[in-house]
Scaffold this motif. Sequence first.
Motif, mmCIF file in Angstrom:
data_model
loop_
_atom_site.group_PDB
_atom_site.id
_atom_site.type_symbol
_atom_site.label_atom_id
_atom_site.label_comp_id
_atom_site.label_asym_id
_atom_site.label_seq_id
_atom_site.Cartn_x
_atom_site.Cartn_y
_atom_site.Cartn_z
ATOM 1 N N LYS A 170 40.536 45.263 36.178
ATOM 2 C CA LYS A 170 40.503 45.236 37.635
ATOM 3 C C LYS A 170 41.774 45.820 38.258
ATOM 4 C CE LYS A 170 39.888 42.258 41.576
ATOM 5 N NZ LYS A 170 39.869 40.904 42.074
ATOM 6 N N ARG B 166 37.041 48.872 38.468
ATOM 7 C CA ARG B 166 36.492 47.535 38.205
ATOM 8 C C ARG B 166 37.110 46.851 37.003
ATOM 9 N NH1 ARG B 166 30.204 47.169 39.746
ATOM 10 N NH2 ARG B 166 30.238 48.747 41.344
ATOM 11 N N ARG B 167 37.244 47.568 35.872
ATOM 12 C CA ARG B 167 37.690 46.928 34.635
ATOM 13 C C ARG B 167 38.608 47.841 33.882
ATOM 14 N NH1 ARG B 167 38.417 42.247 32.613
ATOM 15 N NH2 ARG B 167 37.789 41.887 30.511
ATOM 16 N N ASP C 165 45.805 40.386 34.156
ATOM 17 C CA ASP C 165 44.817 40.167 33.103
ATOM 18 C C ASP C 165 45.553 40.287 31.769
ATOM 19 O OD1 ASP C 165 42.811 40.319 31.196
ATOM 20 O OD2 ASP C 165 41.539 41.637 32.389
ATOM 21 N N PRO D 58 42.447 46.666 42.402
ATOM 22 C CA PRO D 58 41.833 46.791 43.725
ATOM 23 C C PRO D 58 42.079 48.162 44.337
ATOM 24 C CG PRO D 58 43.584 45.117 43.722
ATOM 25 C CD PRO D 58 43.514 45.688 42.352
#
Length: 146
Positions: free
Chosen positions: A120, A117-118, A85, A122
Amino acid sequence: MVQRLVLIGCGMALACATAALMPRVAAATGGGQTGTGWQLPADAEAKKSPLQVDAKVLATGRAVFKDKCTKCHGAAGLGDGPDADPEHREDMDLTNPKRADRNADGVVFYKVANGRRRPKMPAFTDELTEQQIWSVVAYVQTLRKK
């Protein structure tokens, strides 16, 4: 009008179900969500690896990192992988020495295991064994700039 009320009711039910579920998720991971979105137990900083770090552990960690982490963190851990990201590259750069100061081995272990989640990240608790996670923790710590 009826459809609108049904949608509002469904939305409220979903929100209530989510709110009810979150404490169970935190309890299952041994802690709560931090302001950064990480699920970390209170003793995360104190948790120590059960592995004696040696060439074999580092090789295992390197292999797991290559397989699971380079897509986002990049081969050298710079946060420049193809799925990274771009808005959060600094957060994804594992070589930053300031990150090492904030991320003891136990913290890194739970971050890898639980994800967030943010931005992201995993969760790998269902894909990797604890030994594999500890191996990748040991390897990632070698990427830190001194």
